[in-house]
Scaffold this motif. Structure first.
Motif, mmCIF file in Angstrom:
data_model
loop_
_atom_site.group_PDB
_atom_site.id
_atom_site.type_symbol
_atom_site.label_atom_id
_atom_site.label_comp_id
_atom_site.label_asym_id
_atom_site.label_seq_id
_atom_site.Cartn_x
_atom_site.Cartn_y
_atom_site.Cartn_z
ATOM 1 N N LEU A 80 0.837 -1.194 0.000
ATOM 2 C CA LEU A 80 0.000 0.000 0.000
ATOM 3 C C LEU A 80 0.876 1.250 0.000
ATOM 4 O O LEU A 80 0.528 2.251 -0.631
ATOM 5 N N ARG A 81 1.997 1.199 0.715
ATOM 6 C CA ARG A 81 2.907 2.354 0.731
ATOM 7 C C ARG A 81 3.386 2.680 -0.682
ATOM 8 O O ARG A 81 3.457 3.848 -1.069
ATOM 9 N N ASP A 82 3.716 1.650 -1.452
ATOM 10 C CA ASP A 82 4.158 1.885 -2.833
ATOM 11 C C ASP A 82 3.073 2.573 -3.649
ATOM 12 O O ASP A 82 3.356 3.461 -4.462
ATOM 13 N N MET A 83 1.818 2.174 -3.432
ATOM 14 C CA MET A 83 0.714 2.792 -4.154
ATOM 15 C C MET A 83 0.525 4.239 -3.728
ATOM 16 O O MET A 83 0.294 5.135 -4.558
ATOM 17 N N LEU A 84 0.640 4.500 -2.434
ATOM 18 C CA LEU A 84 0.414 5.847 -1.901
ATOM 19 C C LEU A 84 1.524 6.819 -2.278
ATOM 20 O O LEU A 84 1.287 8.030 -2.390
ATOM 21 N N THR A 85 2.731 6.318 -2.462
ATOM 22 C CA THR A 85 3.879 7.184 -2.757
ATOM 23 C C THR A 85 4.221 7.221 -4.242
ATOM 24 O O THR A 85 5.225 7.802 -4.632
ATOM 25 N N MET A 86 3.390 6.592 -5.061
ATOM 26 C CA MET A 86 3.614 6.518 -6.504
ATOM 27 C C MET A 86 4.957 5.861 -6.827
ATOM 28 O O MET A 86 5.693 6.313 -7.710
ATOM 29 N N THR A 87 5.270 4.804 -6.099
ATOM 30 C CA THR A 87 6.518 4.083 -6.369
ATOM 31 C C THR A 87 6.245 2.638 -6.787
ATOM 32 O O THR A 87 7.092 1.763 -6.622
ATOM 33 N N ALA A 88 5.049 2.390 -7.305
ATOM 34 C CA ALA A 88 4.717 1.081 -7.879
ATOM 35 C C ALA A 88 4.974 1.129 -9.378
ATOM 36 O O ALA A 88 4.661 2.127 -10.038
ATOM 37 N N PRO A 89 5.566 0.089 -9.956
ATOM 38 C CA PRO A 89 5.826 0.087 -11.404
ATOM 39 C C PRO A 89 4.600 -0.359 -12.208
ATOM 40 O O PRO A 89 3.755 -1.104 -11.702
ATOM 41 N N TYR A 90 4.536 0.101 -13.444
ATOM 42 C CA TYR A 90 3.453 -0.288 -14.351
ATOM 43 C C TYR A 90 4.032 -0.682 -15.700
ATOM 44 O O TYR A 90 5.115 -0.234 -16.093
ATOM 45 N N LYS A 91 3.274 -1.496 -16.417
ATOM 46 C CA LYS A 91 3.747 -1.996 -17.708
ATOM 47 C C LYS A 91 3.680 -0.941 -18.804
ATOM 48 O O LYS A 91 4.433 -0.986 -19.763
ATOM 49 N N TYR A 92 2.738 -0.027 -18.686
ATOM 50 C CA TYR A 92 2.621 0.987 -19.733
ATOM 51 C C TYR A 92 3.673 2.078 -19.525
ATOM 52 O O TYR A 92 4.101 2.354 -18.421
ATOM 53 N N CYS A 93 4.097 2.688 -20.634
ATOM 54 C CA CYS A 93 5.134 3.731 -20.562
ATOM 55 C C CYS A 93 4.512 5.085 -20.845
ATOM 56 O O CYS A 93 3.702 5.560 -20.088
ATOM 57 N N PHE A 94 4.884 5.684 -21.952
ATOM 58 C CA PHE A 94 4.419 7.037 -22.254
ATOM 59 C C PHE A 94 2.967 7.057 -22.740
ATOM 60 O O PHE A 94 2.269 8.035 -22.555
ATOM 61 N N PHE A 95 2.543 5.978 -23.354
ATOM 62 C CA PHE A 95 1.210 5.948 -23.939
ATOM 63 C C PHE A 95 0.319 4.998 -23.141
ATOM 64 O O PHE A 95 0.263 3.799 -23.419
ATOM 65 N N ALA A 96 -0.303 5.549 -22.144
ATOM 66 C CA ALA A 96 -1.186 4.743 -21.298
ATOM 67 C C ALA A 96 -2.443 4.358 -22.092
ATOM 68 O O ALA A 96 -2.935 5.152 -22.901
ATOM 69 N N PRO A 97 -2.967 3.167 -21.854
ATOM 70 C CA PRO A 97 -4.146 2.695 -22.619
ATOM 71 C C PRO A 97 -5.449 3.289 -22.088
ATOM 72 O O PRO A 97 -6.302 2.595 -21.528
ATOM 73 N N LYS A 117 11.201 -0.613 -11.374
ATOM 74 C CA LYS A 117 11.541 -1.134 -10.058
ATOM 75 C C LYS A 117 10.565 -0.639 -9.002
ATOM 76 O O LYS A 117 10.149 0.513 -9.028
ATOM 77 N N ILE A 118 10.227 -1.507 -8.087
ATOM 78 C CA ILE A 118 9.422 -1.099 -6.942
ATOM 79 C C ILE A 118 10.249 -0.136 -6.091
ATOM 80 O O ILE A 118 11.420 -0.383 -5.819
ATOM 81 N N GLY A 119 9.638 0.969 -5.687
ATOM 82 C CA GLY A 119 10.344 1.948 -4.866
ATOM 83 C C GLY A 119 10.846 3.151 -5.629
ATOM 84 O O GLY A 119 11.306 4.122 -5.029
ATOM 85 N N VAL A 120 10.764 3.118 -6.956
ATOM 86 C CA VAL A 120 11.181 4.252 -7.797
ATOM 87 C C VAL A 120 9.934 5.039 -8.203
ATOM 88 O O VAL A 120 8.953 4.457 -8.666
ATOM 89 N N PHE A 121 9.960 6.358 -8.056
ATOM 90 C CA PHE A 121 8.784 7.184 -8.337
ATOM 91 C C PHE A 121 8.329 6.997 -9.772
ATOM 92 O O PHE A 121 9.102 7.099 -10.716
ATOM 93 N N ARG A 122 7.048 6.725 -9.910
ATOM 94 C CA ARG A 122 6.431 6.571 -11.226
ATOM 95 C C ARG A 122 5.011 7.122 -11.108
ATOM 96 O O ARG A 122 4.113 6.433 -10.626
ATOM 97 N N TYR A 123 4.830 8.392 -11.501
ATOM 98 C CA TYR A 123 3.536 9.028 -11.342
ATOM 99 C C TYR A 123 2.500 8.384 -12.245
ATOM 100 O O TYR A 123 2.701 8.249 -13.446
ATOM 101 N N ALA A 124 1.396 7.956 -11.638
ATOM 102 C CA ALA A 124 0.287 7.363 -12.380
ATOM 103 C C ALA A 124 -0.863 8.368 -12.394
ATOM 104 O O ALA A 124 -1.610 8.458 -11.423
ATOM 105 N N PRO A 125 -0.995 9.156 -13.458
ATOM 106 C CA PRO A 125 -2.005 10.212 -13.479
ATOM 107 C C PRO A 125 -3.432 9.708 -13.504
ATOM 108 O O PRO A 125 -4.343 10.394 -13.053
ATOM 109 N N LEU A 126 -3.642 8.494 -14.008
ATOM 110 C CA LEU A 126 -5.017 7.995 -14.129
ATOM 111 C C LEU A 126 -5.130 6.505 -13.826
ATOM 112 O O LEU A 126 -5.921 6.093 -12.990
#
Length: 322
Positions: free
Chosen positions: A97-114, A137-146
């Motif tokens: 949950l901390r990773d989700m709250l801090t935007m440090t969870a990784p996602y498969k999509y890159c610049f073009f989110a589906p 990587k888990i723990g690296v900031f990855r902003y998920a806008p949507l």
């Protein structure tokens, strides 16, 4: 407040920030300025976009306070035991949950989110779970806008046994005198686009499974937004009642991660700055809290591309006249 300076401010808002629908300023616990634009009134509600994220953060904190969630080090998939992890994606079992709250969870999509697939999906939580992982990587900031944080809405439902809006109404909105009246389900793209420009819809968007969006879809008035900011400035206290623990308020509004590209510190779904913190959404929607000056500023706005920077508006034109 200096009336000449106020008139100058309103001229600047009209010329450079013309999509603004309302502004509320609370200084030292008292409303010092309240103004509406574009034909709006104190009852007008607009879509606050990603400010919704910070509301979800508050609800996670309340769920922690009440014991529905043990701690934010819990693994996300603990709440979705039926979810089948794909071969080669075992690493997502470690996302917390901390990773989700801090935007440090990784996602498969890159610049073009589906986005189109997301909006047309019937289950936004599962859609987001399917996109967890990838090469990041888990723990690296990855902003998920949507796409992604809807998982937190799913966790709230699983933990509390209530729809997110029901839990929010009982534990946050009603104690603050905030009304969010309806679940909003869109049947078409046109309905959603109309919603984004609406000034009089009270509600929170859901998917076909009845789960509320975690990063968008909530409508509030500027005063509603200001109340949220004041609640946090008060350390979670409202009219003598502790709505949310002061510890969660403090923990969620200090830096836990950082968007290095923009050099922006991030808390638990709150942006952090040298003077305090802010909840920010597309179009210029913002709840800004200056803890040093005991100041809350809320700005509501309709979406326009490349909206004027509201932090600049606050720092350059609003704070100097207070």
């Amino acid at each position: 407040m200096n009336q000449i300076k106020i008139k100058e401010l309103e001229q600047i808002i009209s010329s450079k920030y013309g999509n603004t629908t309302g502004i509320v300023i609370i200084k030292d616990g008292a409303v010092s300025y309240e103004k509406y634009f574009k034909g709006c009134t104190a009852n007008s509600r607009v879509h606050i976009y990603s400010v919704t994220k910070s509301i979800i953060s508050i609800l996670i904190g309340i769920a922690l306070d009440k014991g529905y969630i043990k701690n934010i080090e819990e693994k996300v998939l603990v709440y979705f035991p039926e979810y089948k992890v794909k071969r080669g994606e075992r690493r997502i079992q470690n996302i917390t949950l901390r990773d989700m709250l801090t935007m440090t969870a990784p996602y498969k999509y890159c610049f073009f989110a589906p986005y189109i697939k997301y909006f047309t999906s019937s289950d936004w939580v599962k859609f987001s779970l399917d996109l967890l992982g990838g090469r990041g990587k888990i723990g690296v900031f990855r902003y998920a806008p949507l796409i992604g944080p809807d998982i937190l809405s799913g966790i709230l439902v699983r933990a509390t046994g209530q729809p997110v809006l029901d839990f929010a109404a009982e534990n946050l909105f009603e104690p603050l005198g905030i009304k969010v009246e309806n679940n909003l389900l869109f049947e078409s793209k046109e309905e959603q686009l109309a919603f984004n420009q609406s000034k009089d819809i009270s509600g929170w968007v859901i998917d076909s499974m009845g789960i509320h969006a975690a990063v968008w879809g909530l409508t509030l008035t500027p005063m509603d937004m200001a109340k949220i900011g004041q609640l946090y400035l008060n350390g979670g206290m409202w009219e003598g009642k502790q709505i949310i623990s002061s510890k969660w308020v403090e923990d969620s509004t200090i830096e836990h991660s950082r968007w290095k590209k923009e050099n922006l510190p991030y808390g638990y779904l709150w942006w952090v700055n040298e003077d305090g913190y802010a909840a920010m959404g597309d179009g210029g929607n913002i709840i800004y809290v200056n803890t040093k000056k005991k100041l809350v500023i809320s700005i509501a706005a309709l979406f326009v591309p490349k909206a004027g920077d509201r932090i600049e508006l606050i720092k350059k034109f609003i704070e100097p006249i207070l």
